[in-house]
Design a protein around this motif. Structure first.
Motif, PDB file in Angstrom:
ATOM      1  N   UNK A  75     -34.261 -27.839  57.973  1.00 25.91           N
ATOM      2  CA  UNK A  75     -34.185 -29.058  57.161  1.00 25.91           C
ATOM      3  C   UNK A  75     -34.647 -28.812  55.737  1.00 25.91           C
ATOM      4  N   UNK A  76     -35.644 -27.948  55.564  1.00 29.02           N
ATOM      5  CA  UNK A  76     -36.167 -27.673  54.226  1.00 29.02           C
ATOM      6  C   UNK A  76     -35.134 -27.051  53.297  1.00 29.02           C
ATOM      7  N   UNK A  77     -34.075 -26.485  53.867  1.00 25.56           N
ATOM      8  CA  UNK A  77     -33.029 -25.860  53.051  1.00 25.56           C
ATOM      9  C   UNK A  77     -31.942 -26.855  52.633  1.00 25.56           C
ATOM     10  N   UNK A  78     -31.925 -28.010  53.294  1.00 22.91           N
ATOM     11  CA  UNK A  78     -30.900 -29.020  53.014  1.00 22.91           C
ATOM     12  C   UNK A  78     -31.434 -30.006  51.979  1.00 22.91           C
ATOM     13  N   UNK A  79     -31.351 -29.640  50.710  1.00 24.75           N
ATOM     14  CA  UNK A  79     -31.970 -30.418  49.638  1.00 24.75           C
ATOM     15  C   UNK A  79     -30.906 -31.113  48.779  1.00 24.75           C
ATOM     16  N   UNK A  80     -31.318 -32.179  48.125  1.00 25.73           N
ATOM     17  CA  UNK A  80     -30.401 -33.022  47.369  1.00 25.73           C
ATOM     18  C   UNK A  80     -29.819 -32.331  46.140  1.00 25.73           C
ATOM     19  N   UNK A  81     -30.527 -31.390  45.543  1.00 24.76           N
ATOM     20  CA  UNK A  81     -29.979 -30.735  44.354  1.00 24.76           C
ATOM     21  C   UNK A  81     -28.689 -29.995  44.701  1.00 24.76           C
ATOM     22  N   UNK A  82     -28.635 -29.399  45.881  1.00 22.44           N
ATOM     23  CA  UNK A  82     -27.415 -28.712  46.301  1.00 22.44           C
ATOM     24  C   UNK A  82     -26.270 -29.704  46.511  1.00 22.44           C
ATOM     25  N   UNK A  83     -26.590 -30.853  47.100  1.00 21.05           N
ATOM     26  CA  UNK A  83     -25.593 -31.904  47.285  1.00 21.05           C
ATOM     27  C   UNK A  83     -25.088 -32.386  45.934  1.00 21.05           C
ATOM     28  N   UNK A  84     -26.019 -32.592  44.999  1.00 19.63           N
ATOM     29  CA  UNK A  84     -25.657 -33.074  43.671  1.00 19.63           C
ATOM     30  C   UNK A  84     -24.726 -32.090  42.956  1.00 19.63           C
ATOM     31  N   UNK A  85     -24.971 -30.808  43.123  1.00 16.78           N
ATOM     32  CA  UNK A  85     -24.103 -29.795  42.502  1.00 16.78           C
ATOM     33  C   UNK A  85     -22.683 -29.902  43.039  1.00 16.78           C
ATOM     34  N   UNK A  86     -22.565 -30.144  44.336  1.00 13.29           N
ATOM     35  CA  UNK A  86     -21.241 -30.280  44.937  1.00 13.29           C
ATOM     36  C   UNK A  86     -20.541 -31.543  44.457  1.00 13.29           C
ATOM     37  N   UNK A  87     -21.289 -32.631  44.345  1.00 16.51           N
ATOM     38  CA  UNK A  87     -20.718 -33.878  43.830  1.00 16.51           C
ATOM     39  C   UNK A  87     -20.292 -33.703  42.379  1.00 16.51           C
ATOM     40  N   UNK A  88     -21.094 -33.003  41.597  1.00 19.31           N
ATOM     41  CA  UNK A  88     -20.759 -32.775  40.194  1.00 19.31           C
ATOM     42  C   UNK A  88     -19.475 -31.957  40.056  1.00 19.31           C
ATOM     43  N   UNK A  89     -19.283 -30.997  40.957  1.00 15.68           N
ATOM     44  CA  UNK A  89     -18.041 -30.217  40.921  1.00 15.68           C
ATOM     45  C   UNK A  89     -16.835 -31.123  41.187  1.00 15.68           C
ATOM     46  N   UNK A  90     -17.037 -32.136  42.022  1.00 16.37           N
ATOM     47  CA  UNK A  90     -15.969 -33.111  42.276  1.00 16.37           C
ATOM     48  C   UNK A  90     -15.643 -33.888  41.008  1.00 16.37           C
ATOM     49  N   UNK A  91     -16.674 -34.311  40.281  1.00 16.08           N
ATOM     50  CA  UNK A  91     -16.459 -35.000  39.005  1.00 16.08           C
ATOM     51  C   UNK A  91     -15.634 -34.118  38.061  1.00 16.08           C
TER      52      UNK A  91
END
Length: 434
Positions: A407-423
């Motif tokens: 769980x400690x590896x599943x952090x929001x900054x990584x999610x945000x990077x993926x969302x930003x790539x979508x933008x």
């Protein structure tokens, strides 16, 4: 990259994982280079966590805004707060129950101040769709006043606002689906909500779902082309060691916990039935069902009918600090959801080192390995898993430790990077290195 984002709740005033996800994603985006987020929420209550942000409230138009800066974030996030009383995760039965409590004999009028500003009632039930309509008008006005590159909306309450902004600006619309009406209500869906969801999904330039399970629902139930829908899993905020208190508030016996809305979607009856089976084998265990919802009284009656009330505790809705204490007191955490788009609470339990038993019908089961997974309806398998973790302490500790690392590896900054790539793909801009 300037993002105009619409969400319906913000911690600590949350009724599901929506507010937690919005906060985590927003904070993650704020840590990326050249990303600015304007986040519009219906109402600020004044007791939100302000240690990292300056929260500005506005319950009328024209809105007043101010920038807020997260710690260690390179970009700013602006909040526009518009007072409202909607409940984002209101299921059909809960909506009907609230509506029945309100007199239908009085006419409902849109109230304006002498300056021509909206006054939001803050009521639930009958005013639900009028509140959405007012919120949509406000969104259209904001679209004319704010500079942004992309629109991002979270769940059905904000779909019409996003569509209004798209009509005004012509900017691309990202629809983020955390839950659908089919998840919340099963076969007894609210057709009005389904219609709003369908319209928003059709209008979106890109759809983000929180799991492949939800992606399948969007594609199959709403007839959306698969190429338009991507899965971006949720995450958790990093937790510093020592943040949570160690407590055994409930009992010195073993503790098995359930945390969530006590409604059909979350499968609370399967938790109760599994608990009854466990209690046939051992008695030094207590079960905590934390949360509120339309099935709360029914669950209490079920526990009483099974003659296990002395082994159950119903603390009601619990706040952030109480959640940390609950996990610290827990020997096992169970999420028996019937249809769970993701299930952030599972990652939170794993972060606390608690071994988890989760339903296979959950999005989080797609991404975590160190969890025991059972079908929600298989109460015997659920009970066996709980019992094994309780009597085999070494196994439970080992599973909890592995789960925490995962769980400690599943952090929001990584999610945000993926969302930003979508933008960036929508805008056809090459990404910069962060």
């Amino acid at each position: 990259m300037k993002v105009l984002m619409f969400g319906w709740e913000f911690p600590p005033h949350i009724s599901g994982g929506l507010g937690t996800a919005c906060y985590g994603l927003t904070k993650g985006l704020a840590q990326l280079k050249d990303v600015e987020v304007t986040f519009v929420v219906p109402k600020a209550w004044g007791d939100e966590d302000r240690s990292n942000i300056n929260l500005l409230g506005a319950d009328q138009i024209p809105v007043v805004h101010q920038q807020i800066q997260f710690d260690n974030a390179r970009s700013k996030v602006e909040y526009y707060e518009l007072q409202s009383g909607l409940i984002p995760y209101l299921g059909t039965s809960e909506f009907d129950e609230l509506k029945s409590e309100i007199s239908s004999g009085e006419k409902q009028l849109i109230e304006l101040t002498p300056e021509g500003k909206f006054v939001f009632s803050g009521d639930y039930g009958q005013n639900l769709f009028q509140e959405i309509a007012n919120y949509t008008l406000i969104a259209g006005k904001l679209a004319r006043e704010i500079d942004f590159d992309v629109i991002h909306v979270h769940d059905w309450m904000c779909f019409q606002a996003g569509m209004a902004v798209k009509r005004v600006s012509g900017k691309p619309l990202v629809v983020h689906v955390h839950s659908t009406e089919f998840d919340r209500s099963g076969s007894s869906v609210n057709p009005a909500i389904c219609a709003i969801e369908k319209e928003g999904l059709d209008a979106a330039d890109k759809i983000i779902t929180v799991s492949n399970l939800t992606r399948s629902v969007v594609i199959e139930k709403y007839n959306i082309i698969p190429e338009k829908v991507i899965t971006v899993y949720n995450a958790v905020e990093p937790v510093r060691s020592g943040d949570a208190k160690t407590s055994r508030e409930y009992t010195n016996d073993k503790v098995v916990s359930f945390l969530g809305r006590i409604t059909m979607q979350k499968g609370p009856e399967y938790f109760v039935e599994a608990a009854s089976l466990v209690l046939q084998k051992m008695r030094n265990v207590r079960f905590v069902m934390a949360g509120k919802g339309d099935l709360l009284n029914e669950m209490k009656q079920k526990v009483s009918a099974l003659d296990i009330s002395s082994y159950f505790h119903f603390p009601g809705f619990v706040g952030e600090s109480e959640i940390a204490e609950l996990f610290q007191a827990s020997d096992v955490f169970v999420m028996p959801s019937v249809s769970e788009p993701f299930g952030i609470v599972t990652l939170e339990a794993m972060q606390a080192g608690v071994p988890v038993v989760i339903s296979k019908q959950s999005g989080v089961s797609e991404v975590v390995q160190n969890a025991i997974k059972v079908d929600y309806w298989d109460i015997q398998a659920m009970a066996d898993a709980i019992y094994t973790l309780l009597i085999n302490q070494e196994y439970g500790i080992r599973l909890g430790e592995k789960g925490k690392k995962e769980a400690d590896k599943l952090i929001w900054k990584n999610v945000a990077s993926e969302v930003n790539r979508t933008y960036l793909k929508l805008l056809e801009v090459k990404p910069k290195h962060n």
